[in-house]
Design an enzyme around this catalytic site. Structure first.
Site, short mmCIF file in Angstrom:
data_model
loop_
_atom_site.label_atom_id
_atom_site.label_comp_id
_atom_site.label_asym_id
_atom_site.label_seq_id
_atom_site.Cartn_x
_atom_site.Cartn_y
_atom_site.Cartn_z
N SER A 27 0.92 -1.44 0.44
CA SER A 27 -0.40 0.30 -0.22
C SER A 27 1.10 1.36 0.21
O SER A 27 2.05 1.23 0.68
CB SER A 27 -0.74 -0.04 1.44
OG SER A 27 -1.22 0.79 1.87
N LEU A 79 -0.84 10.25 4.39
CA LEU A 79 -2.02 9.09 3.54
C LEU A 79 -3.07 10.08 2.88
O LEU A 79 -3.87 9.67 2.73
CB LEU A 79 -2.57 8.93 5.00
CG LEU A 79 -1.89 7.83 5.78
CD1 LEU A 79 -2.61 7.76 6.65
CD2 LEU A 79 -1.01 6.09 4.33
N ASN A 105 -6.43 -0.44 1.75
CA ASN A 105 -5.84 -0.79 3.01
C ASN A 105 -6.74 0.72 3.39
O ASN A 105 -7.15 1.39 2.39
CB ASN A 105 -4.65 -0.12 2.56
CG ASN A 105 -3.37 0.26 3.49
OD1 ASN A 105 -3.91 1.67 4.19
ND2 ASN A 105 -2.83 -0.76 3.99
N CYS A 136 -1.63 5.34 13.36
CA CYS A 136 -2.27 5.78 12.94
C CYS A 136 -1.97 6.94 14.29
O CYS A 136 -2.55 5.56 14.82
CB CYS A 136 -2.90 6.48 11.73
SG CYS A 136 -4.06 5.01 11.16
N LYS A 172 -2.14 -3.90 10.05
CA LYS A 172 -0.34 -3.87 9.46
C LYS A 172 0.10 -3.36 10.90
O LYS A 172 -0.20 -2.13 11.42
CB LYS A 172 -0.75 -3.16 8.43
CG LYS A 172 0.61 -2.88 7.79
CD LYS A 172 0.61 -2.03 6.34
CE LYS A 172 2.04 -1.91 5.66
NZ LYS A 172 1.79 -1.35 4.74
N ILE A 198 6.40 -5.14 8.00
CA ILE A 198 6.13 -4.12 8.94
C ILE A 198 5.97 -2.80 8.18
O ILE A 198 5.86 -2.59 6.48
CB ILE A 198 7.91 -3.42 9.39
CG1 ILE A 198 8.45 -3.89 8.77
CG2 ILE A 198 7.70 -4.74 10.45
CD1 ILE A 198 10.47 -3.17 9.20
N ASN A 199 5.75 -1.91 8.37
CA ASN A 199 5.04 -0.48 7.90
C ASN A 199 6.13 0.01 8.37
O ASN A 199 7.32 -0.24 8.67
CB ASN A 199 3.87 0.23 8.65
CG ASN A 199 3.26 1.31 8.07
OD1 ASN A 199 3.92 1.42 7.48
ND2 ASN A 199 1.99 1.13 8.16
N GLY A 224 12.69 0.89 1.82
CA GLY A 224 13.43 0.23 1.78
C GLY A 224 14.50 -1.04 1.63
O GLY A 224 13.98 -1.29 2.84
C1 LIG Z 1 5.68 6.83 -0.02
C2 LIG Z 1 5.36 5.45 0.62
C3 LIG Z 1 3.84 5.70 0.70
C4 LIG Z 1 3.15 4.75 1.87
N1 LIG Z 1 1.91 4.90 2.83
C5 LIG Z 1 1.67 3.89 2.78
C6 LIG Z 1 -0.66 3.71 3.23
O1 LIG Z 1 -1.25 4.44 2.90
N2 LIG Z 1 -0.79 2.59 3.67
C7 LIG Z 1 0.11 1.60 4.78
O2 LIG Z 1 -0.66 1.37 5.18
N3 LIG Z 1 1.17 1.06 4.30
C8 LIG Z 1 1.91 2.42 3.68
N4 LIG Z 1 3.47 2.70 3.26
C9 LIG Z 1 3.72 1.58 4.01
C10 LIG Z 1 4.13 0.23 2.92
O3 LIG Z 1 3.57 -0.05 2.24
C11 LIG Z 1 5.41 -0.66 3.91
O4 LIG Z 1 5.36 -1.81 4.75
C12 LIG Z 1 7.02 0.29 3.49
O5 LIG Z 1 7.03 0.71 3.00
C13 LIG Z 1 7.94 -1.14 3.90
O6 LIG Z 1 7.53 -1.79 2.49
P1 LIG Z 1 9.20 -0.82 1.60
O7 LIG Z 1 10.12 -1.47 2.26
O8 LIG Z 1 9.07 -2.37 0.58
O9 LIG Z 1 8.81 0.14 0.97
C14 LIG Z 1 3.76 3.81 2.34
C15 LIG Z 1 5.04 3.92 2.07
C16 LIG Z 1 5.65 4.84 1.38
C17 LIG Z 1 7.35 4.74 1.08
#
Ligand SMILES: Cc1cc2nc3c(=O)[nH]c(=O)nc-3n(C[C@H](O)[C@H](O)[C@H](O)COP(=O)(O)O)c2cc1C
Length: 310
Positions: A27, A79, A105, A136, A172, A198-199, A224
């Site tokens: 998401s 968000l 989500n 949140c 999540k 994880i978030n 990342g």
């Molecule tokens: C720009 C951005 C926006 C995101 N928006 C949401 C969101 O709306 N809801 C959510 O549950 N997680 C959100 N996330 C978290 C990602 O879904 C994910 O959990 C997090 O980036 C870790 O994974 P990654 O390292 O592969 O990016 C967001 C991440 C990024 C980078």
């Protein structure tokens, strides 16, 4: 494509969440899905989680709200989204919901709004699951995140579960806690069907030349490759603490990364920041995963899951 090898069935109280492969777009990094249609066929994916939805449209935070960091990025998007009703009316009918699992989500600032969102979305045709973003602020608790307090996390889970109808509820988790297993157990006890973790990790970046923070909101979420070790640790701990399926997220970019998360106990994974670096990358991952599994003699995701030798 090799569905018997890559396919996963996540059991939950109402049935099974069936994924043709364990690869889901995360998401907030995949728009509402449509934005990625020019880069590949969405039906190649196990599923995708649409951008976080709130009850009403949200403009997001002031800019700058994204900055690169070593091995990752920081965001404070806030968000931004079109609101659940517009998503249901204008976007959902355009998505290939029969070919891939579309996950909504959701986020809110009190359990009532979470429940209302669950009610609205569970009545809309085409969705496969709800994912509840508990990273949140809980307005009633002075801004402490729902996901940082076991009672608040369980309360939101119960509220969503009551209104989720026939949709499985994925909660999540945030890594920004002392003990993720405490929150994971509270959510499972509250009725979560699946956990994802994880978030992002809370962080900040400073521009020493201008003596200013790099994000307008100063603090943002780190994602990342840099967070992969934290994510692996959280998935491993969570998978051992609960009896429901866990989806791993955090810094995943290659087929080998996916196998690492499955070994740590994940049933499926989500790809986030990697989608920004290369928007077509995710579409080649199912094929790369199948090839790597062949090369290493791995029969299926299910046989590998949780087999980390410790
Ligand atoms: C720009 C951005 C926006 C995101 N928006 C949401 C969101 O709306 N809801 C959510 O549950 N997680 C959100 N996330 C978290 C990602 O879904 C994910 O959990 C997090 O980036 C870790 O994974 P990654 O390292 O592969 O990016 C967001 C991440 C990024 C980078």
């Amino acid at each position: 494509m090799k569905d018997e090898k890559l396919g996963v069935k996540l059991p939950w109280s109402g049935g099974e969440l069936i994924l043709r492969n364990p690869i889901i777009a995360a998401s907030g990094t995949f728009g509402y899905g449509m934005e990625f249609m020019p880069y590949g066929d969405l039906s190649l994916l196990g599923g995708f989680a649409a951008k976080g939805l709130s009850l009403r449209p949200m403009p997001g935070n002031p800019m700058p709200r994204i900055t690169e960091t070593v091995g990752g990025m920081l965001n404070s998007i806030g968000l931004q989204n079109c609101g659940a009703e517009s998503f249901i009316r204008d976007i959902l009918p355009l998505l290939p919901t029969t070919k891939t699992q579309v996950i909504a989500n959701i986020y809110a600032h009190n359990p009532q709004d979470f429940a209302e969102l669950a009610g609205l979305l569970s009545a809309a045709p085409g969705l496969a699951a709800l994912e509840v973003n508990i990273s949140c602020p809980n307005v009633a608790a002075g801004g402490l995140l729902f996901g940082q307090d076991p009672r608040a996390a369980a309360g939101v889970t119960e509220a969503v579960k009551k209104r989720a109808g026939s949709l499985p509820v994925i909660v999540k988790l945030t890594p920004n806690v002392t003990d993720i297993t405490e929150i994971a157990k509270a959510c499972a006890d509250g009725g979560a069907d699946v956990l994802s973790c994880i978030n992002t990790l809370s962080g900040m970046a400073v521009d020493a030349r201008s003596r200013k923070p790099r994000l307008a909101k100063i603090i943002g979420g780190l994602s990342g490759a840099a967070i992969k070790p934290v994510a692996l640790r959280c998935v491993w701990q969570t998978a051992r603490a609960v009896r429901i399926p866990v989806i791993g997220i955090g810094g995943i970019n290659t087929a080998e990364d996916i196998l690492e998360f499955i070994l740590a106990g994940a049933w499926a994974v989500q790809i986030g920041t990697a989608n920004f670096a290369a928007p077509d990358r995710i579409f080649s991952l199912p094929g790369e995963l199948a090839s790597l599994m062949d090369e290493w003699g791995i029969e299926s995701c299910a046989t590998l899951r949780g087999t980390l030798e410790d």
